[in-house]
Design an enzyme around this catalytic site. Structure first.
Site, PDB file in Angstrom:
ATOM      1  N   ASP A  16       0.819  -1.200   0.079  1.00 58.89           N
ATOM      2  CA  ASP A  16      -0.076   0.089  -0.022  1.00 58.89           C
ATOM      3  C   ASP A  16       0.884   1.321  -0.023  1.00 58.89           C
ATOM      4  OD1 ASP A  16      -2.293   1.675   0.454  1.00 58.89           O
ATOM      5  OD2 ASP A  16      -2.012   1.763   2.489  1.00 58.89           O
ATOM      6  N   SER A  17       0.340   2.560  -0.244  1.00 60.77           N
ATOM      7  CA  SER A  17       1.107   3.698  -0.093  1.00 60.77           C
ATOM      8  C   SER A  17       1.572   3.676   1.453  1.00 60.77           C
ATOM      9  CB  SER A  17       0.257   4.770  -0.530  1.00 60.77           C
ATOM     10  OG  SER A  17      -0.758   4.857   0.345  1.00 60.77           O
ATOM     11  N   CYS A  79      -4.475  -1.263  -1.777  1.00 59.00           N
ATOM     12  CA  CYS A  79      -4.654   0.017  -2.037  1.00 59.00           C
ATOM     13  C   CYS A  79      -5.560   0.376  -3.462  1.00 59.00           C
ATOM     14  CB  CYS A  79      -3.143   0.594  -2.590  1.00 59.00           C
ATOM     15  SG  CYS A  79      -3.018   2.225  -2.957  1.00 59.00           S
ATOM     16  N   GLU A 157      -2.266   8.772   9.252  1.00 57.24           N
ATOM     17  CA  GLU A 157      -1.060   8.185   9.712  1.00 57.24           C
ATOM     18  C   GLU A 157      -0.201   9.401  10.482  1.00 57.24           C
ATOM     19  OE1 GLU A 157       1.609   6.029   7.099  1.00 57.24           O
ATOM     20  OE2 GLU A 157      -0.250   5.076   6.107  1.00 57.24           O
ATOM     21  N   CYS A 189     -11.002   3.482   0.055  1.00 54.98           N
ATOM     22  CA  CYS A 189      -9.518   3.550   0.505  1.00 54.98           C
ATOM     23  C   CYS A 189      -9.192   2.715   1.712  1.00 54.98           C
ATOM     24  CB  CYS A 189      -9.258   5.003   0.918  1.00 54.98           C
ATOM     25  SG  CYS A 189      -7.439   5.215   1.503  1.00 54.98           S
ATOM     26  N   HIS A 191      -7.035   2.992   3.948  1.00 57.05           N
ATOM     27  CA  HIS A 191      -6.990   3.607   5.293  1.00 57.05           C
ATOM     28  C   HIS A 191      -8.319   4.082   5.958  1.00 57.05           C
ATOM     29  CE1 HIS A 191      -2.883   4.657   3.575  1.00 57.05           C
ATOM     30  NE2 HIS A 191      -2.516   4.941   4.781  1.00 57.05           N
TER      31      HIS A 191
HETATM   32  N1  DGL Z   1      -4.677   3.503   1.043  1.00 53.94           N
HETATM   33  C1  DGL Z   1      -4.694   3.947  -0.293  1.00 53.94           C
HETATM   34  C2  DGL Z   1      -6.117   3.477  -1.002  1.00 53.94           C
HETATM   35  O1  DGL Z   1      -6.482   2.569  -0.748  1.00 53.94           O
HETATM   36  C3  DGL Z   1      -4.581   5.407  -0.694  1.00 53.94           C
HETATM   37  C4  DGL Z   1      -4.209   6.342   0.497  1.00 53.94           C
HETATM   38  C5  DGL Z   1      -3.133   7.359  -0.407  1.00 53.94           C
HETATM   39  O2  DGL Z   1      -2.027   6.787  -0.446  1.00 53.94           O
HETATM   40  O3  DGL Z   1      -3.643   8.435  -0.722  1.00 53.94           O
HETATM   41  O4  DGL Z   1      -6.596   4.200  -1.931  1.00 53.94           O
END
Ligand code: DGL
Length: 266
Positions: A16-17, A79, A157, A189, A191
């Protein structure tokens, strides 16, 4: 270099990012407790949400190759943003099975009673052709309100799931969905499950929140089973492109998980 029957103990590689994919990893570990996993957080480049497609493709390609080089028998793109920009590129790059995820528009459309569904996701995910197709193919007559949430993943985060910054962003992003009559909200997302309770607190009591963790865990299990790749000792390796010490602290803050974090220069 595709995985063979003899290397079923090799890990499933996940990326993931940042630490959003840990919400998917936790569904995976609950479903497949004996699997070995290696999780990579591309913290140095978080957030992906406003970055160009080309940038995300380059990062995703490098990360997938690094995971396979460390023995991954399959790669999970945990992600939505990377999936929307780079799923095909990753599939063309590595020869192990690749599982990707996307906002749960289809189950949400089946669940809504008001006929209005809200989708929370990054700008990049919502502006992708992949998302437009998802809505066209699965939402039918349902009204889908796409709500971009710039800043939310990085605020979770950097400042914590219950921080003032996160609350201020949710106060901006959730009310328009409620005002439009959405009774189902998709967490598009990885997150956002970290702030699920704070989102629920801003929705009517009977509203549903849908995320993809369970469905993806099920898909990974199916994929590994069909290739006879299930098995392991339940090991988890964590790695990041960012500062390993602060990523470790953030993981403890978000999930309570206290494990060493490796630093990968990719
Ligand atoms: N967790 C990521 C997603 O599912 C994106 C968060 C990001 O880096 O902007 O889209």
């Amino acid at each position: 270099m595709s995985a063979t029957r003899s290397d079923f103990r090799q890990p499933v590689g996940i990326f993931d990012s940042g630490l959003g994919g840990l919400t998917v990893l936790s569904a995976l570990r609950a479903r497949l407790p004996r699997e070995n996993f290696v999780y990579f957080a591309d913290t140095r480049f978080l957030p992906y949400g406003h970055r160009s497609e080309a940038f995300i493709q380059t990062r995703s390609r490098k990360i997938a190759l690094a995971l396979v080089a460390r023995g991954a028998k399959a790669v999970l793109i945990a992600c939505n943003t990377a999936t929307s920009a780079a799923a095909e590129v990753v599939r063309e790059t590595v020869r192990v099975p690749v599982v990707a995820l996307e906002p749960a528009v289809k189950p949400a459309a089946a669940l809504t009673k008001t006929g209005v569904v809200g989708v929370l996701a990054t700008v990049r995910t919502l502006s992708s052709g992949r998302f437009q197709r998802l809505v066209r193919d699965h939402a039918g007559a349902i009204r889908v309100i796409a709500q971009p949430c710039p800043g939310l993943a990085d605020a979770i985060e950097a400042e914590g799931a219950m921080s003032a910054r996160v609350n201020a962003l949710l106060d901006e992003y959730i009310p328009p969905l409620v005002a439009a009559g959405a009774d189902v909200v998709v967490l598009g997302c990885t997150h956002y499950p970290w702030v699920r309770a704070a989102i629920a607190a801003r929705l009517p009591k009977d509203a549903h929140i849908v995320d993809t963790g369970e469905a993806v865990a099920c898909q990974v299990e199916h994929r590994l089973r069909s290739e006879s790749h299930l098995g392991g000792q339940g090991h988890l390796t964590l790695a990041t492109s960012g500062n390993a010490h602060s990523v470790r602290e953030t993981i403890i803050g978000l999930s309570g998980l206290s494990l060493p974090v490796e630093s990968w220069r990719i």
